[in-house]
Design a protein around this motif. Sequence first.
Motif, PDB file in Angstrom:
ATOM      1  N   ARG A  98     -13.961 -21.751  77.560  1.00 53.23           N
ATOM      2  CA  ARG A  98     -13.159 -20.812  76.770  1.00 53.23           C
ATOM      3  C   ARG A  98     -13.925 -20.296  75.555  1.00 53.23           C
ATOM      4  N   ILE A  99     -14.758 -21.133  74.992  1.00 57.98           N
ATOM      5  CA  ILE A  99     -15.501 -20.736  73.797  1.00 57.98           C
ATOM      6  C   ILE A  99     -16.469 -19.592  74.080  1.00 57.98           C
ATOM      7  N   PHE A 100     -16.817 -19.412  75.374  1.00 61.24           N
ATOM      8  CA  PHE A 100     -17.722 -18.325  75.751  1.00 61.24           C
ATOM      9  C   PHE A 100     -17.116 -16.953  75.455  1.00 61.24           C
ATOM     10  N   GLU A 101     -15.791 -16.878  75.359  1.00 59.91           N
ATOM     11  CA  GLU A 101     -15.125 -15.603  75.111  1.00 59.91           C
ATOM     12  C   GLU A 101     -15.635 -14.942  73.829  1.00 59.91           C
ATOM     13  N   ALA A 102     -15.916 -15.736  72.811  1.00 62.69           N
ATOM     14  CA  ALA A 102     -16.415 -15.189  71.549  1.00 62.69           C
ATOM     15  C   ALA A 102     -17.789 -14.555  71.733  1.00 62.69           C
ATOM     16  N   PHE A 103     -18.647 -15.237  72.513  1.00 62.38           N
ATOM     17  CA  PHE A 103     -19.983 -14.713  72.810  1.00 62.38           C
ATOM     18  C   PHE A 103     -19.880 -13.456  73.671  1.00 62.38           C
ATOM     19  N   TRP A 104     -18.987 -13.474  74.657  1.00 66.95           N
ATOM     20  CA  TRP A 104     -18.834 -12.355  75.581  1.00 66.95           C
ATOM     21  C   TRP A 104     -18.332 -11.095  74.877  1.00 66.95           C
ATOM     22  N   LYS A 105     -17.465 -11.253  73.887  1.00 68.02           N
ATOM     23  CA  LYS A 105     -16.936 -10.099  73.157  1.00 68.02           C
ATOM     24  C   LYS A 105     -18.062  -9.281  72.523  1.00 68.02           C
ATOM     25  N   VAL A 106     -19.127  -9.954  72.149  1.00 70.85           N
ATOM     26  CA  VAL A 106     -20.278  -9.258  71.567  1.00 70.85           C
ATOM     27  C   VAL A 106     -21.192  -8.716  72.653  1.00 70.85           C
ATOM     28  N   VAL A 107     -21.511  -9.546  73.649  1.00 70.83           N
ATOM     29  CA  VAL A 107     -22.462  -9.170  74.695  1.00 70.83           C
ATOM     30  C   VAL A 107     -21.967  -7.968  75.494  1.00 70.83           C
ATOM     31  N   LYS A 108     -20.691  -7.901  75.813  1.00 67.81           N
ATOM     32  CA  LYS A 108     -20.188  -6.806  76.650  1.00 67.81           C
ATOM     33  C   LYS A 108     -20.335  -5.441  75.994  1.00 67.81           C
ATOM     34  N   LEU A 109     -20.510  -5.425  74.682  1.00 62.85           N
ATOM     35  CA  LEU A 109     -20.732  -4.157  73.983  1.00 62.85           C
ATOM     36  C   LEU A 109     -22.073  -3.528  74.353  1.00 62.85           C
ATOM     37  N   PHE A 110     -22.997  -4.351  74.852  1.00 60.08           N
ATOM     38  CA  PHE A 110     -24.329  -3.861  75.225  1.00 60.08           C
ATOM     39  C   PHE A 110     -24.376  -3.334  76.659  1.00 60.08           C
ATOM     40  N   LEU A 111     -23.304  -3.523  77.405  1.00 57.08           N
ATOM     41  CA  LEU A 111     -23.302  -3.162  78.821  1.00 57.08           C
ATOM     42  C   LEU A 111     -22.723  -1.772  79.038  1.00 57.08           C
ATOM     43  N   ASP A 112     -23.393  -0.992  79.907  1.00 55.21           N
ATOM     44  CA  ASP A 112     -22.816   0.288  80.275  1.00 55.21           C
ATOM     45  C   ASP A 112     -21.683   0.040  81.275  1.00 55.21           C
ATOM     46  N   PRO A 113     -20.818   1.024  81.503  1.00 55.41           N
ATOM     47  CA  PRO A 113     -19.652   0.804  82.378  1.00 55.41           C
ATOM     48  C   PRO A 113     -20.008   0.295  83.773  1.00 55.41           C
ATOM     49  N   LYS A 114     -21.101   0.808  84.360  1.00 53.58           N
ATOM     50  CA  LYS A 114     -21.486   0.368  85.704  1.00 53.58           C
ATOM     51  C   LYS A 114     -21.859  -1.113  85.724  1.00 53.58           C
ATOM     52  N   THR A 115     -22.659  -1.523  84.756  1.00 55.73           N
ATOM     53  CA  THR A 115     -23.071  -2.932  84.699  1.00 55.73           C
ATOM     54  C   THR A 115     -21.877  -3.821  84.402  1.00 55.73           C
ATOM     55  N   PHE A 116     -21.015  -3.371  83.519  1.00 59.16           N
ATOM     56  CA  PHE A 116     -19.827  -4.153  83.171  1.00 59.16           C
ATOM     57  C   PHE A 116     -18.994  -4.467  84.408  1.00 59.16           C
ATOM     58  N   GLN A 117     -18.866  -3.496  85.301  1.00 66.41           N
ATOM     59  CA  GLN A 117     -18.079  -3.689  86.516  1.00 66.41           C
ATOM     60  C   GLN A 117     -18.716  -4.680  87.481  1.00 66.41           C
ATOM     61  N   LYS A 118     -20.013  -4.929  87.317  1.00 63.89           N
ATOM     62  CA  LYS A 118     -20.718  -5.838  88.212  1.00 63.89           C
ATOM     63  C   LYS A 118     -20.637  -7.292  87.758  1.00 63.89           C
ATOM     64  N   VAL A 119     -20.114  -7.522  86.573  1.00 65.72           N
ATOM     65  CA  VAL A 119     -19.991  -8.878  86.043  1.00 65.72           C
ATOM     66  C   VAL A 119     -18.668  -9.481  86.513  1.00 65.72           C
ATOM     67  N   LYS A 120     -18.756 -10.621  87.204  1.00 71.08           N
ATOM     68  CA  LYS A 120     -17.579 -11.270  87.762  1.00 71.08           C
ATOM     69  C   LYS A 120     -17.435 -12.676  87.180  1.00 71.08           C
ATOM     70  N   PHE A 121     -16.277 -12.938  86.583  1.00 69.52           N
ATOM     71  CA  PHE A 121     -15.974 -14.285  86.098  1.00 69.52           C
ATOM     72  C   PHE A 121     -15.377 -15.083  87.256  1.00 69.52           C
ATOM     73  N   VAL A 122     -15.948 -16.236  87.528  1.00 67.61           N
ATOM     74  CA  VAL A 122     -15.532 -17.039  88.675  1.00 67.61           C
ATOM     75  C   VAL A 122     -15.078 -18.416  88.186  1.00 67.61           C
ATOM     76  N   TYR A 123     -13.867 -18.788  88.619  1.00 68.47           N
ATOM     77  CA  TYR A 123     -13.311 -20.082  88.231  1.00 68.47           C
ATOM     78  C   TYR A 123     -12.937 -20.869  89.496  1.00 68.47           C
ATOM     79  N   PRO A 124     -13.430 -22.107  89.623  1.00 71.63           N
ATOM     80  CA  PRO A 124     -13.250 -22.872  90.872  1.00 71.63           C
ATOM     81  C   PRO A 124     -11.800 -23.149  91.238  1.00 71.63           C
ATOM     82  N   LYS A 125     -10.870 -23.105  90.281  1.00 68.39           N
ATOM     83  CA  LYS A 125      -9.471 -23.404  90.569  1.00 68.39           C
ATOM     84  C   LYS A 125      -8.650 -22.148  90.857  1.00 68.39           C
ATOM     85  N   LYS A 126      -9.302 -20.997  90.843  1.00 74.66           N
ATOM     86  CA  LYS A 126      -8.597 -19.755  91.132  1.00 74.66           C
ATOM     87  C   LYS A 126      -8.906 -19.304  92.552  1.00 74.66           C
ATOM     88  N   LYS A 127      -7.874 -19.083  93.330  1.00 75.48           N
ATOM     89  CA  LYS A 127      -8.035 -18.736  94.737  1.00 75.48           C
ATOM     90  C   LYS A 127      -8.892 -17.488  94.918  1.00 75.48           C
TER      91      LYS A 127
END
Length: 298
Positions: free
Chosen positions: A189-218
């Motif tokens: 969860r703490i990664f959210e703070a880091f991600w809020k900054v990093v995603k500002l550097f991504l263009d829309p196409k690259t942003f769409q290619k980033v997938k958050f994966v959680y083992p407990k989510k179907k």
Amino acid sequence: MFRRKNNSHNHQEKDSLPSELKVNELRFALGPLSELNLKYCNDACLRRYLEAREWNIEKAKKMLEESLKWRSVFKPEEIRWEEVAAEGETGKVYRANFHDREGRSVLILRPALQNTASLDNNIRHLVYLIENAILNLPEDQEQMSWLIDFTSWSLSTSVPIKSAKETAHILQNHYPERLAMAFLYNPPRIFEAFWKVVKLFLDPKTFQKVKFVYPKKKGSVELMQSLFDEDNLPIEFGGKAILKYNHEEFSKQMAQDDLKALNIWGLHEKAEKISLSNAKPSGAEVAPEPTCLAPPAS
């Protein structure tokens, strides 16, 4: 029935015609190129830059010229593994010995294993591995997948924001359309703070290619299963393979790939020097062929 098939074939030819014309226009707009740049600027390369700039000739030309200028200074095709091997000792980034279901090369990133503080050396190491991932693509594939393992990650072990920004810049501007998807596996969860900054550097196409994966989510599990064979996928990413990074074996593989890369780029003299250097008797036993770091893709 046969007529309909012919019409479909003709339609596909017409659809491909505009893109071929755009590629030719871009090539003409670039003007004369050096032998090395000609090798880089093949038709597939031009299409990637056009795709990244919505098929706008002027924008694609500017983007490609900036990449050629960057490559002339950075010289990614000349980086040898021995120059960046120290960065890879912990296995913080390496190319997996399996492909995804689409035949794409896979880079595994483990940011918690950061072992150096040099931004330049970290970027150089990553660029080397991006080039190596491209080198090991099958002929019918142009993209790679990134698997990012957040085991033991914390803000204290994360890469600096400046490094993340530079990585995004190089990937988006000098390797357009090379990334298929980046899977961020089970980030805390703490990664959210880091991600809020990093995603500002991504263009829309690259942003769409980033997938958050959680083992407990179907949905996450189904996504991984659709793109990776679980027998090849490391257990850290929900698969069955036990994949332990072996720096010595990986270095042997990279040394072989270095020769392959130099010859592909037409740098035969450098390749010959390396071959002669490797052939010099050292009194040591001949190293065995490198073994796979993971089971081969089925």
